[in-house]
Design a protein around this motif. Structure first.
Motif, PDB file in Angstrom:
ATOM      1  N   LEU B  42      18.491 -24.623 113.847  1.00 49.14           N
ATOM      2  CA  LEU B  42      18.374 -23.365 114.132  1.00 49.14           C
ATOM      3  C   LEU B  42      17.608 -23.027 115.482  1.00 49.14           C
ATOM      4  O   LEU B  42      16.473 -22.967 115.594  1.00 49.14           O
ATOM      5  CB  LEU B  42      17.895 -22.262 113.028  1.00 49.14           C
ATOM      6  CG  LEU B  42      17.915 -20.765 113.301  1.00 49.14           C
ATOM      7  CD1 LEU B  42      19.397 -20.368 113.746  1.00 49.14           C
ATOM      8  CD2 LEU B  42      17.556 -20.129 112.150  1.00 49.14           C
ATOM      9  N   ALA B  64      22.823 -21.919 115.811  1.00 54.06           N
ATOM     10  CA  ALA B  64      22.551 -23.029 114.747  1.00 54.06           C
ATOM     11  C   ALA B  64      23.500 -24.194 114.949  1.00 54.06           C
ATOM     12  O   ALA B  64      24.632 -23.963 115.511  1.00 54.06           O
ATOM     13  CB  ALA B  64      22.628 -22.529 113.610  1.00 54.06           C
ATOM     14  N   TYR B  71      25.111 -19.039 106.291  1.00 57.62           N
ATOM     15  CA  TYR B  71      23.984 -17.938 106.809  1.00 57.62           C
ATOM     16  C   TYR B  71      23.584 -16.968 105.674  1.00 57.62           C
ATOM     17  O   TYR B  71      24.656 -16.497 105.064  1.00 57.62           O
ATOM     18  CB  TYR B  71      24.624 -17.320 108.034  1.00 57.62           C
ATOM     19  CG  TYR B  71      25.055 -18.229 109.303  1.00 57.62           C
ATOM     20  CD1 TYR B  71      26.170 -19.339 109.090  1.00 57.62           C
ATOM     21  CD2 TYR B  71      24.029 -18.393 110.161  1.00 57.62           C
ATOM     22  CE1 TYR B  71      26.345 -19.903 110.202  1.00 57.62           C
ATOM     23  CE2 TYR B  71      24.438 -19.530 111.329  1.00 57.62           C
ATOM     24  CZ  TYR B  71      25.523 -20.113 111.361  1.00 57.62           C
ATOM     25  OH  TYR B  71      25.678 -21.208 112.259  1.00 57.62           O
ATOM     26  N   VAL B 106      19.541 -20.550 107.564  1.00 60.31           N
ATOM     27  CA  VAL B 106      20.714 -21.408 107.717  1.00 60.31           C
ATOM     28  C   VAL B 106      20.608 -22.603 106.794  1.00 60.31           C
ATOM     29  O   VAL B 106      19.442 -23.171 106.949  1.00 60.31           O
ATOM     30  CB  VAL B 106      20.947 -21.751 109.037  1.00 60.31           C
ATOM     31  CG1 VAL B 106      22.076 -22.756 109.587  1.00 60.31           C
ATOM     32  CG2 VAL B 106      21.049 -20.540 109.923  1.00 60.31           C
TER      33      VAL B 106
END
Lengths: 313, 125
Positions: B42, B64, B71, B106
């Protein structure tokens, strides 16, 4: 006995001094979902299933309606199941669970209207009620003290398209709440109208989960009711309820200016006997006066319909 | 070695050495260096504005790298709606005035990684 009543009255006096101000769309279950705060007879079980709809729309600043359109409306459809059991003539155990079929906020954004929606199990309520006066057949006086809490067993991490839904729209409040109430009811045998009064106080602990550091303000309710038995099978009543809520707090114990306030409601109710030990309860709840801190979306109306069945075990 | 030959040999040695050294360097540059596999990263979270007033909408994007990324967005105060797979639309209401934190997590099969961004929400003047 007088000492106990004096002690409880003093306790509530302190609560009144501490409590202030209201809020429209608090997370968690509505208070008093079963519509009754009374005690049960020994070995009697009462089952109450209810459906409730609540609709919020208008923004208020203090006691004035404001023309703010950013949030179009907010509403929920909620079902609850309550069980009350009379351990003996003094003690009644009461529990309640609820489910939000939906809890919705419609917002007006630059790209058009969008909806944020959650659903799921709410908080679980558990209370022990203590009957202070022995039950009588005629000239009945009831005085019931209750102590308990609401436990955040339901969904507090609802997500929409990868985004966590705001606290106020989560089905569960996410916080442990401790509450106490006092219920008084009186009806003379020869009187047409009886009356009851209900006082409720609730304190919430601080939510400290992930990014969320939040504490709901103290909640204080006062309700006075006049009830009139139209026939042996029908009782109509009219209540006036005042709801005070103090400011919510966030990180570093900072008060949230647009939270808390006072709302005065009128609640017409009907209780209808359908069959032996089976009752239909319905009520509407309309705010007639609102005073909010800062700017808040406020409730427009709510109604509830429910069935109560009692069993002798 | 006669002095005449030394005069020729030494510059020649220097030239050959330079040539060989340069050839080695060219070989090193020419050798392809293996790229580290990006399983999950990220890099940053960016926003169109970091200082807004109530109900002003901003877009917040997570940058990312990795495959099969999922997400998850959350904030301590304010509301968000998903705009697309990597971007959310954020705004704050009356009860969200102040410095608010927006976090993006993420994740994929290699784990999860989070980063935050702060956004100041002010009252209308």
């Amino acid at each position: 006995m007088k000492k106990i009543i004096y002690f409880i009255a003093t306790l509530f006096g302190l609560f009144v001094a501490d409590a202030a101000i209201a809020q429209c769309c608090a997370a968690g279950n509505p208070v008093g979902g079963d519509g009754s705060q009374d005690a049960m007879k020994k070995n009697q079980l009462s089952v109450f299933a209810a459906y409730r709809y609540s609709y919020s729309r208008d923004y208020y600043h203090l006691s004035q309606k404001e023309d703010i359109q950013n949030i179009e409306k907010s509403f929920y459809n909620y079902g609850s199941l309550s069980l009350s059991y009379g351990i003996n003539w003094r003690f009644t155990l009461h529990s309640e669970m609820g489910y939000y079929f939906d809890k919705v906020q419609v917002v007006n954004l630059t790209g058009g209207q969008e909806t944020i929606e959650a659903k799921g199990i709410g908080d679980m309520s558990l209370n022990l009620r203590y009957s202070l006066l022995p039950q009588k057949i005629v000239n009945e006086n009831r005085l019931v003290f209750s102590l308990g809490g609401r436990f955040p067993v339901g969904q507090f991490n609802e997500v929409q398209d990868g985004v966590k839904i705001p606290v106020a729209l989560q089905p569960s409040s996410g916080a442990l709440k401790v509450n106490s109430s006092l219920f008084y009811s009186h009806k003379n045998e020869d009187a047409q109208i009886g009356w009851s009064a209900f006082a409720f106080f609730e304190w919430s602990n601080q939510i400290n989960e992930g990014l969320i550091v939040y504490k709901y303000g103290n909640l204080f309710l006062l309700e006075a009711t006049a009830f009139y038995p139209v026939k042996s099978s029908t009782v109509i009543s009219l209540s006036s309820k005042a709801e005070f809520r103090s400011m919510d707090k966030k990180e570093n114990d900072l008060g949230i200016e647009s939270s808390g306030g006072m709302v005065l409601y009128i609640k017409p109710k009907i209780q209808l006997k359908i069959a032996h030990d089976l009752y239909l309860h319905t009520f509407g709840e309309v705010p007639v006066y609102k005073y909010v801190n800062g700017y808040q979306l406020t409730n427009l109306f709510a109604f509830q319909v429910g069935l109560r069945k009692s069993f002798s075990l | 070695m006669p002095a005449k030959h030394k005069i020729i040999f030494l510059p020649l040695l220097v030239i050959i050495s330079c040539f060989l050294l340069n050839a080695c360097q060219q070989d090193q540059e020419a050798t392809p260096e293996p790229e580290p596999t990006v399983n999950l990263a990220l890099d940053s979270i960016t926003t169109t504005k970091k200082h807004i007033v109530m109900f002003e909408e901003i877009l917040i994007t997570a940058h990312a790298r990795g495959e099969n990324l999922q997400y998850f967005w959350e904030t301590n105060h304010g509301s968000m709606l998903s705009q697309d797979s990597i971007t959310v639309r954020y705004w704050g209401c009356y009860s969200c005035v102040g410095m608010n934190t927006i976090q993006c997590t993420v994740s994929n099969e290699f784990g999860s990684i989070s980063d935050t961004i702060m956004v100041q929400v002010d009252q209308w003047k």
